[in-house]
Design a protein around this motif. Sequence first.
Motif, short mmCIF file in Angstrom:
data_model
loop_
_atom_site.label_atom_id
_atom_site.label_comp_id
_atom_site.label_asym_id
_atom_site.label_seq_id
_atom_site.Cartn_x
_atom_site.Cartn_y
_atom_site.Cartn_z
N PRO A 1 4.85 2.98 4.02
CA PRO A 1 4.47 1.78 3.26
C PRO A 1 3.99 0.66 4.18
O PRO A 1 4.45 0.53 5.32
CB PRO A 1 5.77 1.39 2.55
CG PRO A 1 6.55 2.67 2.46
CD PRO A 1 6.22 3.43 3.70
N THR B 1 0.84 -1.20 0.00
CA THR B 1 0.00 0.00 0.00
C THR B 1 0.87 1.25 0.00
O THR B 1 1.67 1.44 0.92
CB THR B 1 -0.92 0.03 1.24
OG1 THR B 1 -1.68 -1.18 1.27
CG2 THR B 1 -1.85 1.23 1.19
N PRO B 2 0.76 2.09 -1.04
CA PRO B 2 1.60 3.29 -1.12
C PRO B 2 1.03 4.45 -0.30
O PRO B 2 0.29 5.29 -0.80
CB PRO B 2 1.57 3.61 -2.62
CG PRO B 2 0.24 3.11 -3.08
CD PRO B 2 -0.08 1.91 -2.23
N SER B 3 1.37 4.48 0.96
CA SER B 3 0.95 5.55 1.85
C SER B 3 2.18 6.25 2.39
O SER B 3 3.31 5.84 2.07
CB SER B 3 0.12 4.96 3.00
OG SER B 3 0.88 4.01 3.71
#
Length: 240
Positions: free
Chosen positions: A44, A39-41
């Motif tokens: 990560p 998940t690219p937040s």
Amino acid sequence: MKKVYLSICCISASFLVSAEKKIDPKLTEQWSPIPEIITPSPIPSDAIVLFDGQSTYNLEHSDGSKVKWNVENGALTVEPGTKGIFSKEKFCDMQLHVEWKSPKKISGKKGQQLGNSGLYIQGRYEVQILDSYQNQTYANGQAGSIYKQSAPLVNAMKPTGQWQTYDIIYHAPKFNGTELTTPANITVLHNGILVQDHYILKGGTVYRGQPAYKAHGCDRLLLQDHNDKVSFRNIWARKL
């Protein structure tokens, strides 16, 4: 002759295009292994969080004691004299994100005396932390340097008191017993700007003399207590 030459070229090009069309494109398609979904937040989903603004659970002093640095307003600030802190987790190849901030300038102090700390990867290889905003010192000792080895490509400092960011890609050295087979390399972005481009480290950081390698395995990250109240936040790492 020109017309004949052009005709030959056209025939050759036509032949190559025709030959390429006969190649099955599936021969160059890779279907496995399937890349893991991350998940690219801001942090990560596969990252190991070392400091989230509150808890120092994943950090400790060298003797295993609880962190004595100050935690306030989402920042972890050096308490001079308490010594450095280490990650409990050990790392080899890694992607590392660290945000740091220098304290206010002190009248009469300059160079290495201002906002000095250090980020030691595997406890040995130092990416320098220093207030290098309008503060001259030796180039391979300013912020963004691999201390005493490699000066940064540029000085990417924001003004004193603002948060700085390091994003680092690091590949650990490899050894066969005590013999070095592959040296470590590091890429550093300072505030999003490339300052170390796949630099090949010469060995562990030393203040005097020349660096050299000593065989080791995966090891801890160290944040240095250099008697300046440097602050840190948003520290996370991904094992590669």
